[in-house]
Design a protein around this motif. Sequence first.
Motif, mmCIF file in Angstrom:
data_model
loop_
_atom_site.group_PDB
_atom_site.id
_atom_site.type_symbol
_atom_site.label_atom_id
_atom_site.label_comp_id
_atom_site.label_asym_id
_atom_site.label_seq_id
_atom_site.Cartn_x
_atom_site.Cartn_y
_atom_site.Cartn_z
ATOM 1 N N THR A 17 0.866 -1.353 0.023
ATOM 2 C CA THR A 17 -0.009 0.017 0.123
ATOM 3 C C THR A 17 0.728 1.329 0.040
ATOM 4 O O THR A 17 1.966 1.231 0.587
ATOM 5 C CB THR A 17 -0.883 0.008 1.264
ATOM 6 O OG1 THR A 17 -1.965 1.099 1.245
ATOM 7 C CG2 THR A 17 -0.139 0.169 2.599
ATOM 8 N N SER A 18 0.215 2.346 -0.495
ATOM 9 C CA SER A 18 1.281 3.549 -0.520
ATOM 10 C C SER A 18 1.042 4.201 1.005
ATOM 11 O O SER A 18 0.129 4.307 1.801
ATOM 12 C CB SER A 18 0.411 4.480 -1.529
ATOM 13 O OG SER A 18 1.119 5.909 -1.317
ATOM 14 N N THR A 19 2.479 4.463 1.131
ATOM 15 C CA THR A 19 2.553 5.111 2.479
ATOM 16 C C THR A 19 3.141 6.438 2.183
ATOM 17 O O THR A 19 3.897 7.112 3.174
ATOM 18 C CB THR A 19 3.733 4.317 3.198
ATOM 19 O OG1 THR A 19 4.681 3.852 2.625
ATOM 20 C CG2 THR A 19 3.019 3.043 3.882
ATOM 21 N N THR A 26 5.702 5.048 11.360
ATOM 22 C CA THR A 26 4.405 5.961 11.605
ATOM 23 C C THR A 26 3.266 5.221 11.555
ATOM 24 O O THR A 26 3.012 4.144 10.477
ATOM 25 C CB THR A 26 4.363 7.098 10.545
ATOM 26 O OG1 THR A 26 5.497 8.182 10.800
ATOM 27 C CG2 THR A 26 3.099 7.856 10.955
ATOM 28 N N VAL A 27 2.286 5.075 12.572
ATOM 29 C CA VAL A 27 1.190 4.223 12.468
ATOM 30 C C VAL A 27 0.256 5.223 11.536
ATOM 31 O O VAL A 27 -0.085 6.221 11.779
ATOM 32 C CB VAL A 27 0.384 4.094 13.908
ATOM 33 C CG1 VAL A 27 -0.779 3.522 13.820
ATOM 34 C CG2 VAL A 27 1.279 3.413 14.865
ATOM 35 N N THR A 28 -0.270 4.482 10.468
ATOM 36 C CA THR A 28 -1.121 5.224 9.386
ATOM 37 C C THR A 28 -2.404 4.826 9.457
ATOM 38 O O THR A 28 -3.342 5.456 9.106
ATOM 39 C CB THR A 28 -0.413 4.758 7.915
ATOM 40 O OG1 THR A 28 -0.690 3.553 7.856
ATOM 41 C CG2 THR A 28 1.116 5.206 7.700
ATOM 42 N N ALA A 38 3.835 2.414 8.744
ATOM 43 C CA ALA A 38 4.575 2.665 7.428
ATOM 44 C C ALA A 38 5.869 2.118 7.430
ATOM 45 O O ALA A 38 6.717 2.153 8.469
ATOM 46 C CB ALA A 38 4.744 3.980 7.205
ATOM 47 N N CYS A 39 6.450 1.641 6.368
ATOM 48 C CA CYS A 39 8.003 0.844 6.078
ATOM 49 C C CYS A 39 8.408 1.345 4.956
ATOM 50 O O CYS A 39 8.293 0.578 3.836
ATOM 51 C CB CYS A 39 7.712 -0.545 6.256
ATOM 52 S SG CYS A 39 7.243 -0.943 7.988
ATOM 53 N N LEU A 44 3.481 -2.301 7.279
ATOM 54 C CA LEU A 44 3.256 -3.601 7.905
ATOM 55 C C LEU A 44 2.034 -3.710 8.786
ATOM 56 O O LEU A 44 1.822 -2.842 9.335
ATOM 57 C CB LEU A 44 4.708 -3.576 8.797
ATOM 58 C CG LEU A 44 4.970 -5.211 9.525
ATOM 59 C CD1 LEU A 44 5.471 -6.087 8.725
ATOM 60 C CD2 LEU A 44 6.044 -4.848 10.560
ATOM 61 N N ALA A 45 1.430 -4.563 8.598
ATOM 62 C CA ALA A 45 -0.004 -5.021 9.223
ATOM 63 C C ALA A 45 0.187 -5.586 10.504
ATOM 64 O O ALA A 45 0.569 -6.763 10.352
ATOM 65 C CB ALA A 45 -1.084 -5.635 8.507
#
Length: 64
Positions: A17-19, A26-28, A38-39, A44-45
């Motif tokens: 997914t786009s971060t 950062t928690v998105t 975000a990685c 990462l879920a």
Amino acid sequence: MLDGARVSFWKAKPVATSTEGFAPGTVTDISGGTILVACGENALAVEELQMEGRKRISAKDFAN
């Protein structure tokens, strides 16, 4: 690290997914029993984690 404490991820999976606009770490998003972090180019879920000095818990319990 979160509030100066180490966080260990015990159960997580990569998500394409786009971060864009988010710094790595950062928690998105928090939804569906996962915490999306975000990685770089993707995310990462996180489904299960452990704060330093505490027991392992689900992302859903952590978010509540």
